[in-house]
Write a protein that holds these residues in place. Sequence first.
Motif, PDB file in Angstrom:
ATOM      1  N   TRP A 195     -10.017 -10.401   6.745  1.00  0.00           N
ATOM      2  CA  TRP A 195     -10.189 -10.432   5.292  1.00  0.00           C
ATOM      3  C   TRP A 195     -10.422  -9.032   4.726  1.00  0.00           C
ATOM      4  O   TRP A 195     -10.099  -8.782   3.550  1.00  0.00           O
ATOM      5  CB  TRP A 195     -11.334 -11.362   4.910  1.00  0.00           C
ATOM      6  CG  TRP A 195     -11.008 -12.797   5.131  1.00  0.00           C
ATOM      7  CD1 TRP A 195     -11.518 -13.634   6.076  1.00  0.00           C
ATOM      8  CD2 TRP A 195     -10.063 -13.581   4.394  1.00  0.00           C
ATOM      9  NE1 TRP A 195     -10.959 -14.885   5.982  1.00  0.00           N
ATOM     10  CE2 TRP A 195     -10.060 -14.879   4.955  1.00  0.00           C
ATOM     11  CE3 TRP A 195      -9.211 -13.314   3.314  1.00  0.00           C
ATOM     12  CZ2 TRP A 195      -9.245 -15.909   4.465  1.00  0.00           C
ATOM     13  CZ3 TRP A 195      -8.395 -14.330   2.830  1.00  0.00           C
ATOM     14  CH2 TRP A 195      -8.430 -15.604   3.403  1.00  0.00           C
ATOM     15  N   VAL A 196     -10.975  -8.126   5.520  1.00  0.00           N
ATOM     16  CA  VAL A 196     -11.137  -6.748   5.067  1.00  0.00           C
ATOM     17  C   VAL A 196      -9.768  -6.107   4.861  1.00  0.00           C
ATOM     18  O   VAL A 196      -9.511  -5.435   3.849  1.00  0.00           O
ATOM     19  CB  VAL A 196     -11.964  -5.946   6.084  1.00  0.00           C
ATOM     20  CG1 VAL A 196     -11.960  -4.455   5.731  1.00  0.00           C
ATOM     21  CG2 VAL A 196     -13.390  -6.457   6.136  1.00  0.00           C
ATOM     22  N   TYR A 197      -8.857  -6.333   5.793  1.00  0.00           N
ATOM     23  CA  TYR A 197      -7.502  -5.778   5.679  1.00  0.00           C
ATOM     24  C   TYR A 197      -6.788  -6.373   4.466  1.00  0.00           C
ATOM     25  O   TYR A 197      -6.095  -5.644   3.731  1.00  0.00           O
ATOM     26  CB  TYR A 197      -6.709  -6.070   6.951  1.00  0.00           C
ATOM     27  CG  TYR A 197      -7.186  -5.285   8.151  1.00  0.00           C
ATOM     28  CD1 TYR A 197      -6.509  -4.148   8.571  1.00  0.00           C
ATOM     29  CD2 TYR A 197      -8.309  -5.675   8.864  1.00  0.00           C
ATOM     30  CE1 TYR A 197      -6.928  -3.419   9.667  1.00  0.00           C
ATOM     31  CE2 TYR A 197      -8.741  -4.950   9.964  1.00  0.00           C
ATOM     32  CZ  TYR A 197      -8.055  -3.834  10.358  1.00  0.00           C
ATOM     33  OH  TYR A 197      -8.496  -3.111  11.448  1.00  0.00           O
ATOM     34  N   VAL A 198      -6.955  -7.671   4.265  1.00  0.00           N
ATOM     35  CA  VAL A 198      -6.303  -8.316   3.119  1.00  0.00           C
ATOM     36  C   VAL A 198      -6.870  -7.783   1.806  1.00  0.00           C
ATOM     37  O   VAL A 198      -6.126  -7.456   0.867  1.00  0.00           O
ATOM     38  CB  VAL A 198      -6.480  -9.841   3.213  1.00  0.00           C
ATOM     39  CG1 VAL A 198      -5.964 -10.519   1.935  1.00  0.00           C
ATOM     40  CG2 VAL A 198      -5.751 -10.403   4.427  1.00  0.00           C
ATOM     41  N   ALA A 199      -8.201  -7.676   1.725  1.00  0.00           N
ATOM     42  CA  ALA A 199      -8.836  -7.222   0.483  1.00  0.00           C
ATOM     43  C   ALA A 199      -8.459  -5.780   0.163  1.00  0.00           C
ATOM     44  O   ALA A 199      -8.144  -5.444  -0.991  1.00  0.00           O
ATOM     45  CB  ALA A 199     -10.352  -7.359   0.603  1.00  0.00           C
ATOM     46  N   VAL A 200      -8.487  -4.903   1.166  1.00  0.00           N
ATOM     47  CA  VAL A 200      -8.125  -3.501   0.938  1.00  0.00           C
ATOM     48  C   VAL A 200      -6.654  -3.386   0.536  1.00  0.00           C
ATOM     49  O   VAL A 200      -6.298  -2.618  -0.374  1.00  0.00           O
ATOM     50  CB  VAL A 200      -8.420  -2.662   2.196  1.00  0.00           C
ATOM     51  CG1 VAL A 200      -7.826  -1.264   2.059  1.00  0.00           C
ATOM     52  CG2 VAL A 200      -9.917  -2.565   2.432  1.00  0.00           C
ATOM     53  N   SER A 201      -5.788  -4.153   1.183  1.00  0.00           N
ATOM     54  CA  SER A 201      -4.361  -4.102   0.866  1.00  0.00           C
ATOM     55  C   SER A 201      -4.094  -4.556  -0.559  1.00  0.00           C
ATOM     56  O   SER A 201      -3.384  -3.882  -1.322  1.00  0.00           O
ATOM     57  CB  SER A 201      -3.573  -4.966   1.854  1.00  0.00           C
ATOM     58  OG  SER A 201      -3.754  -4.523   3.183  1.00  0.00           O
ATOM     59  N   LEU A 202      -4.659  -5.691  -0.930  1.00  0.00           N
ATOM     60  CA  LEU A 202      -4.452  -6.201  -2.289  1.00  0.00           C
ATOM     61  C   LEU A 202      -5.070  -5.281  -3.326  1.00  0.00           C
ATOM     62  O   LEU A 202      -4.489  -5.057  -4.403  1.00  0.00           O
ATOM     63  CB  LEU A 202      -5.029  -7.610  -2.406  1.00  0.00           C
ATOM     64  CG  LEU A 202      -4.338  -8.699  -1.566  1.00  0.00           C
ATOM     65  CD1 LEU A 202      -5.040 -10.046  -1.761  1.00  0.00           C
ATOM     66  CD2 LEU A 202      -2.864  -8.817  -1.937  1.00  0.00           C
ATOM     67  N   GLY A 203      -6.263  -4.761  -3.031  1.00  0.00           N
ATOM     68  CA  GLY A 203      -6.911  -3.846  -3.971  1.00  0.00           C
ATOM     69  C   GLY A 203      -6.110  -2.573  -4.174  1.00  0.00           C
ATOM     70  O   GLY A 203      -5.936  -2.098  -5.310  1.00  0.00           O
ATOM     71  N   THR A 204      -5.613  -1.991  -3.080  1.00  0.00           N
ATOM     72  CA  THR A 204      -4.800  -0.773  -3.187  1.00  0.00           C
ATOM     73  C   THR A 204      -3.516  -1.046  -3.959  1.00  0.00           C
ATOM     74  O   THR A 204      -3.112  -0.248  -4.819  1.00  0.00           O
ATOM     75  CB  THR A 204      -4.455  -0.250  -1.782  1.00  0.00           C
ATOM     76  OG1 THR A 204      -5.664  -0.011  -1.054  1.00  0.00           O
ATOM     77  CG2 THR A 204      -3.652   1.031  -1.867  1.00  0.00           C
TER      78      THR A 204
END
Length: 413
Positions: free
Chosen positions: A376-385
């Motif tokens: 979920w960290v990877y997903v959140a950072v990807s979507l946020g970026t």
Amino acid sequence: MSFERFIARRFMPRRGREGGFSGPLSSIAVVGIALGVVVMVMAVSILRGFQGDISGKVAGFGSHMTVTSFAPSEAYADNPVAVDSSLLEALRSVPGVRHVQCFATKGGMVKTDEQIYGILFRGLDKGYDTSFYHSCLVEGRLPVVGTQDSTSAASNDVLISTTIGSKLGLKVGDKMRTYFWSGDNYRSRAFTVCGIYNTDLAEMDELYVVGDLRQVQRIEGWGDSLVGGYELLVSDFDNLDATASCVAGVLPYDLQLRTIVEQHPALFSWLDLLNANIALILTIMCLVSAVAIVSALLIMIFEKSATIGLLKALGACNAAVRRIFMLKAAGLIATGVAIGNGVALALSVAQSHWHLLTLDPESYSMAYVPVEIDPWVYVAVSLGTLAVCVAALLLPAAHISRVSPAKTMRVEG
């Protein structure tokens, strides 16, 4: 396939001496976004790993919640609580509670030929969850603790830390003479060191000796129906406060509940302060990624002004041309995010398996940099970026509406 997508897929910067600046700048933008994603993912993963490791070690010694008597007690000693089977069942049935166990603690002193050392004896019962001590075991084995049975003798096995062992010169198999005060009298016990643990948490390693709960019962003269209190482990630490509220609702008036955060407020306040640093890092790296992709898009628009004019002359509206450049920029962003996630995952796996980055245990309470791999960290950072970069692209994309086909085609001619 739509007209905008068709043009965007073939709208590649030219390479070579005549390619201009858009090609190299696009590559730089991809690298910048990838580095930003790597820094953000690693920062969050290391922070969560650090917080989880520290809180896990503290909870290993004191659990997530502790139920004890309201009555005042002596220093480094517990006021006894009667074992209530109905209360234990009620606590186990509370949603979020994973395990309930009994414990007792008693302060004492270990005497050797050279020195005297103060310790806190922690008594465990047979139903105690010893997975934490198994994970920290360096040498030997865990103490064999029995049931609360008056007919069986209390085990003399104890588990000490490497810190206590080195200070007192004790190793597995040695006898450890310990003295406990009870009122105006003292009682001595000759324990046998059966194992040595190490957590790198100095506050705990310098203090705790682990043994049989029945030793505390015999020293205090409680009998087999009294313990120092109950410890509760939760299944989700993030819901600790909500679970604690439910537990408090089933406790009688003469028992008090304290969470691990309440017992160690300074430690957890310090861990919470780390979140502010991570928020600052995330903000800065998102801005860096946005500036990189905006710069690449602006250069691309300036270099492709003639193409923009030609598309408009052929009937393409401003919105369609904007979508072409937005799709092209989104592809660059997606490439950078994918590369960044791949590099971050590779670094995290390497650190988790081989512990490439080490730390000073005395300063950081751990021997290596901990990393928590959370999808979920990877997903959140990807979507946020992606969201920040796309939002930043709206400003340079608006410049497309100012491009005049007549001027650009006249200049080219």
